[in-house]
Design a protein around this motif. Sequence first.
Motif, PDB file in Angstrom:
ATOM      1  N   ALA A  39      -2.947  59.110  13.197  1.00 42.36           N
ATOM      2  CA  ALA A  39      -2.509  58.326  14.359  1.00 42.36           C
ATOM      3  C   ALA A  39      -1.904  56.984  13.961  1.00 42.36           C
ATOM      4  O   ALA A  39      -1.134  56.398  14.715  1.00 42.36           O
ATOM      5  N   GLY A  40      -2.292  56.489  12.790  1.00 42.92           N
ATOM      6  CA  GLY A  40      -1.823  55.186  12.352  1.00 42.92           C
ATOM      7  C   GLY A  40      -2.768  54.063  12.688  1.00 42.92           C
ATOM      8  O   GLY A  40      -2.518  52.905  12.331  1.00 42.92           O
ATOM      9  N   TYR A  41      -3.884  54.391  13.350  1.00 40.20           N
ATOM     10  CA  TYR A  41      -4.880  53.366  13.678  1.00 40.20           C
ATOM     11  C   TYR A  41      -6.217  54.033  13.944  1.00 40.20           C
ATOM     12  O   TYR A  41      -6.291  55.232  14.206  1.00 40.20           O
ATOM     13  N   ARG A  42      -7.268  53.237  13.870  1.00 32.24           N
ATOM     14  CA  ARG A  42      -8.597  53.694  14.266  1.00 32.24           C
ATOM     15  C   ARG A  42      -9.367  52.508  14.798  1.00 32.24           C
ATOM     16  O   ARG A  42      -9.130  51.349  14.422  1.00 32.24           O
ATOM     17  N   THR A  43     -10.300  52.765  15.703  1.00 32.30           N
ATOM     18  CA  THR A  43     -11.088  51.721  16.353  1.00 32.30           C
ATOM     19  C   THR A  43     -12.572  51.948  16.075  1.00 32.30           C
ATOM     20  O   THR A  43     -12.954  52.825  15.312  1.00 32.30           O
ATOM     21  N   GLY A  44     -13.412  51.138  16.719  1.00 33.30           N
ATOM     22  CA  GLY A  44     -14.849  51.357  16.665  1.00 33.30           C
ATOM     23  C   GLY A  44     -15.555  50.749  15.479  1.00 33.30           C
ATOM     24  O   GLY A  44     -16.685  51.147  15.157  1.00 33.30           O
ATOM     25  N   ILE A  45     -14.960  49.759  14.821  1.00 38.33           N
ATOM     26  CA  ILE A  45     -15.605  49.095  13.681  1.00 38.33           C
ATOM     27  C   ILE A  45     -16.406  47.916  14.208  1.00 38.33           C
ATOM     28  O   ILE A  45     -15.843  46.891  14.604  1.00 38.33           O
ATOM     29  N   ARG A  46     -17.707  48.033  14.251  1.00 36.70           N
ATOM     30  CA  ARG A  46     -18.574  47.000  14.800  1.00 36.70           C
ATOM     31  C   ARG A  46     -18.949  46.002  13.709  1.00 36.70           C
ATOM     32  O   ARG A  46     -19.563  46.353  12.719  1.00 36.70           O
TER      33      ARG A  46
END
Length: 223
Positions: free
Chosen positions: A11-18
């Motif tokens: 996707a070119g990105y990822r989230t959810g890094i706390r």
Amino acid sequence: MLTDTETLRTAGYRTGIRWADTGEAIRIAQQVTGHGDVVRQPWLTLPSVAALVRRPALVNAVADVIGADIALEGGFLLIKWPGADFRVPWHQDGAGDGVELDPNRSVTVWVALTAATAANGALHVIPGSHRLGYLPTRREDPHGGRHGRALTTVVPPGGPEPVVVEVPAGEAALMDVRLLHSSPPNTTDQPRVGLNLRCVAPGAVTRRDGLKPQLYPIAGPSW
């Protein structure tokens, strides 16, 4: 199910890094507010940011992508105030007027000090656009804002629709440095405070003037 690294690659990105709980992130936001709408290389002048960029959760997430030797090539603290005409045009982080980053040895970290939402100017990204490579750029047209004419990327027609990347306070997102992204103004009654970090491994930076890049090491023994 895709791994975190595969999600970033696809996707070119990822989230959810706390990296902190919500309350701590907002306290840091309060500490750094008041130094300007855009503070470049804030780790050099703001002690709370200097500590934040070394948070294990952030360092480990970056190390999973580019390895354990990590330095900051650039970045900024950005505050979008309510009602201000502060929009960021479509662009790619890895290529500018004087520098180009090797996408295999670099990654952007977008850190939310306050929640980034669709209403307050969260990032808009075009999934998969990093696979197009670096694209032509131009100076944006004047739009009445206070932040000058930024370097913007020409978005090719016919691609996927942009999506909004909402990031809660205390979380971060990783982005391929070629990913096309932008952000609109803040239409809420509260400021949006975020931190953009361009992280690199050794040998990732090419300066067009041939000079040695000025890097800020944060992890690893190779610096």
